[in-house]
Design a protein around this motif. Sequence first.
Motif, PDB file in Angstrom:
ATOM      1  N   ARG A  75      -4.203   7.374  -7.022  1.00 45.10           N
ATOM      2  CA  ARG A  75      -4.762   7.445  -5.677  1.00 45.10           C
ATOM      3  C   ARG A  75      -6.522   7.595  -5.651  1.00 45.10           C
ATOM      4  O   ARG A  75      -7.105   7.040  -5.042  1.00 45.10           O
TER       5      ARG A  75
ATOM      6  N   ASN B 128       0.825  -1.067   0.103  1.00 42.42           N
ATOM      7  CA  ASN B 128       0.056  -0.033  -0.008  1.00 42.42           C
ATOM      8  C   ASN B 128       0.995   1.300   0.065  1.00 42.42           C
ATOM      9  O   ASN B 128       0.879   1.994   0.885  1.00 42.42           O
ATOM     10  N   ASP B 129       1.647   1.552  -1.142  1.00 39.16           N
ATOM     11  CA  ASP B 129       2.545   2.426  -1.244  1.00 39.16           C
ATOM     12  C   ASP B 129       1.897   3.960  -0.952  1.00 39.16           C
ATOM     13  O   ASP B 129       2.670   5.031  -0.719  1.00 39.16           O
ATOM     14  N   VAL B 130       0.653   4.012  -1.877  1.00 34.19           N
ATOM     15  CA  VAL B 130       0.014   5.403  -1.865  1.00 34.19           C
ATOM     16  C   VAL B 130      -0.818   5.694  -0.713  1.00 34.19           C
ATOM     17  O   VAL B 130      -1.712   6.787  -0.510  1.00 34.19           O
TER      18      VAL B 130
ATOM     19  N   THR C  63      -4.892  11.333 -10.763  1.00 34.62           N
ATOM     20  CA  THR C  63      -3.922  10.415 -10.173  1.00 34.62           C
ATOM     21  C   THR C  63      -4.527   9.057  -9.682  1.00 34.62           C
ATOM     22  O   THR C  63      -5.504   9.125  -9.433  1.00 34.62           O
TER      23      THR C  63
END
Length: 260
Positions: free
Chosen positions: A195, A157-159, A193
């Motif tokens: 996200r 879950n990098d973002v 984006t």
Amino acid sequence: MELHEQKFEVVSYALNTSKTLRELPFYPANVEYRTPKGHKIAPQDSVRDLGVHGARKMAAWTFSAFKDRSPTVMLTLYKSMVRPKLEYCCPVWNPTKVTEIQKLENVQRSFTNKISGCRELHYWERLKKLKLMSLQRRRERYCIIHVWKILQEEAPNDVGFTFKMHQRHGLKAEIPAVSKSAQLSVRSDYDSTFRVRAAQLFNLLPPELRSLTTLGSFKAGLGRFLEQYPDTPPVPGYTPQNDNSLLSWGRTHTMQLSRA
């Protein structure tokens, strides 16, 4: 960060891009990058992007090396050698501008036009005949699957995705707020984006589909869900009903239900 100077290029974006400024002697030193070992990565005015050049070269090689134009042979070659170049890491760079969508779609459009029995068909008709999704639809599918993998902790879950259970709508991805005072250009970039857009795409799914916990069942259910929506990507010379995004088709469906 240590980068391989022969495999990386630098593109610099600045508010002041006047020719006079770029010709000043100190300007290159401000925009070039030096690796920890002292190697210089010089800035470029433009770089190849989106995999379009590589995919076109591979398509041209395919046509020259294979004479069989039957759907089975051509689709096998396309799916294994051409399309992957257009989709590598696509959730990261998934474009929303119509001109960029068309550039990518034109690779598939040109390739399918050379398949036997498809030359006289419009691109949208070829997609149906060959049982292909548009590249645009496939990219949105990848975005949805990646959000599901983040939810199931099968992808990092990098973002910073967060999820919340709603009593009526089930589990949904939270969409981060943007300042109401932000400039229009900032809000437009925000809406594009991963996200934000991927969360909106994931939330478009029915609650029972979002709650599935195995990848196989989720992909199968997602496939059935996608079949509900037309797939008419932007094509030069034709005016589609909308930009073909699932979000646009979802809004159209919601408006039809409210009118009914």
